[in-house]
Write an enzyme that holds these catalytic residues in place. Structure first.
Site, mmCIF file in Angstrom:
data_model
loop_
_atom_site.group_PDB
_atom_site.id
_atom_site.type_symbol
_atom_site.label_atom_id
_atom_site.label_comp_id
_atom_site.label_asym_id
_atom_site.label_seq_id
_atom_site.Cartn_x
_atom_site.Cartn_y
_atom_site.Cartn_z
ATOM 1 N N SER A 133 4.905 6.715 2.232
ATOM 2 C CA SER A 133 5.528 5.433 2.578
ATOM 3 C C SER A 133 4.845 4.321 1.802
ATOM 4 O O SER A 133 3.614 4.297 1.703
ATOM 5 C CB SER A 133 5.340 5.125 4.065
ATOM 6 O OG SER A 133 5.751 6.207 4.872
ATOM 7 N N HIS A 165 0.954 5.115 1.474
ATOM 8 C CA HIS A 165 0.284 5.949 2.471
ATOM 9 C C HIS A 165 0.948 7.327 2.467
ATOM 10 O O HIS A 165 2.175 7.420 2.489
ATOM 11 C CB HIS A 165 0.400 5.305 3.855
ATOM 12 C CG HIS A 165 -0.293 6.087 4.912
ATOM 13 N ND1 HIS A 165 -1.670 6.124 5.028
ATOM 14 C CD2 HIS A 165 0.185 6.897 5.892
ATOM 15 C CE1 HIS A 165 -2.001 6.912 6.034
ATOM 16 N NE2 HIS A 165 -0.899 7.401 6.580
ATOM 17 N N ASP A 186 -2.109 0.628 8.269
ATOM 18 C CA ASP A 186 -0.907 1.424 7.960
ATOM 19 C C ASP A 186 0.273 1.086 8.872
ATOM 20 O O ASP A 186 1.105 1.961 9.172
ATOM 21 C CB ASP A 186 -1.221 2.930 8.061
ATOM 22 C CG ASP A 186 -2.319 3.356 7.105
ATOM 23 O OD1 ASP A 186 -2.426 2.755 6.016
ATOM 24 O OD2 ASP A 186 -3.084 4.272 7.447
ATOM 25 N N ASN A 222 0.855 -1.186 0.000
ATOM 26 C CA ASN A 222 0.000 0.000 0.000
ATOM 27 C C ASN A 222 0.894 1.240 0.000
ATOM 28 O O ASN A 222 2.032 1.190 0.458
ATOM 29 C CB ASN A 222 -0.870 0.000 1.266
ATOM 30 C CG ASN A 222 -1.794 1.194 1.331
ATOM 31 O OD1 ASN A 222 -2.413 1.575 0.336
ATOM 32 N ND2 ASN A 222 -1.902 1.812 2.502
#
Ligand code: GRF
Length: 192
Positions: free
Chosen positions: A136, A109, A145, A107
């Protein structure tokens, strides 16, 4: 390395991945599908314009997250992906889903994790008086996260920044970072 991208909105990160592959900068990674939980996501148009197969699965048609994810998993697995790339996919994922793709989901973020997990990251960085912001890329785990960070990029925060101006600066950095990380993961994937 076969990658499937999950989106919910604008898809500017998706576009950066599409463009990188078109320029031959994605190495051994190949974007084979895009799935959106939002039928109106502009990112879907980006994908179809690039002739990438898309699929829409609206979470609103489901009464519970588990049922949505059950069908989402079925759709994803039809692509036989080696890596799932979350690019603005605005859905909380259950442990069952994350476990199914363990070690295969990343992912992006918009903060320098572990700072500012969750939403409203740019305003929170400005409010805190930070001089640096960034993005990130991390492995996805069951905790929001919180998975291991793969790589970060930093940008300056200027004294006259608003959340909007900072968001744009971070996004531009995201667009450089995501294709680079995918290319490097593909290199590791092929040689492992
Ligand atoms: C980006 O800010 C990304 O960091 C976050 O969601 C946003 C997605 O933007 N996870 P886009 O849809 O790629 O334009």
């Amino acid at each position: 390395m076969r990658i499937v991208c999950l989106i919910s909105g604008g898809g500017s990160n998706l576009q950066s991945i599409i463009d990188a592959e078109r320029r031959g900068e994605l190495g051994l990674a190949h974007l084979i599908g895009v799935i959106s939980n939002n039928p109106d996501a502009p990112g879907l148009i980006r994908a179809t314009s690039a002739c990438i197969p898309t699929h829409v699965l609206s979470h609103l048609s489901y009464s519970c997250r588990e049922a949505f994810e059950f069908d989402l998993t079925r759709i994803i697995d039809e692509f036989h992906p080696d890596l799932l790339v979350l690019a603005g996919f605005m859905q909380i994922l259950t442990k069952t889903f994350v476990d199914h793709y363990q070690g295969r989901i990343i992912n992006i973020h918009p903060s320098l994790l572990p700072k500012y997990k969750g939403l409203d990251t740019h305003q929170r960085a400005i409010n805190a008086g930070d001089k640096l912001a960034g993005a990130s890329i991390h492995w996805v785990t069951t905790e929001l996260d919180a998975g291991e960070v793969i790589r970060q990029v930093t940008v300056p925060i200027f004294s006259n920044d608003t959340a909007e101006t900072l968001k744009l600066r971070v996004l531009q950095a995201e667009h450089r970072l995501y294709p680079e990380v995918i290319r490097d993961l593909a290199k590791d994937f092929i040689t492992s």
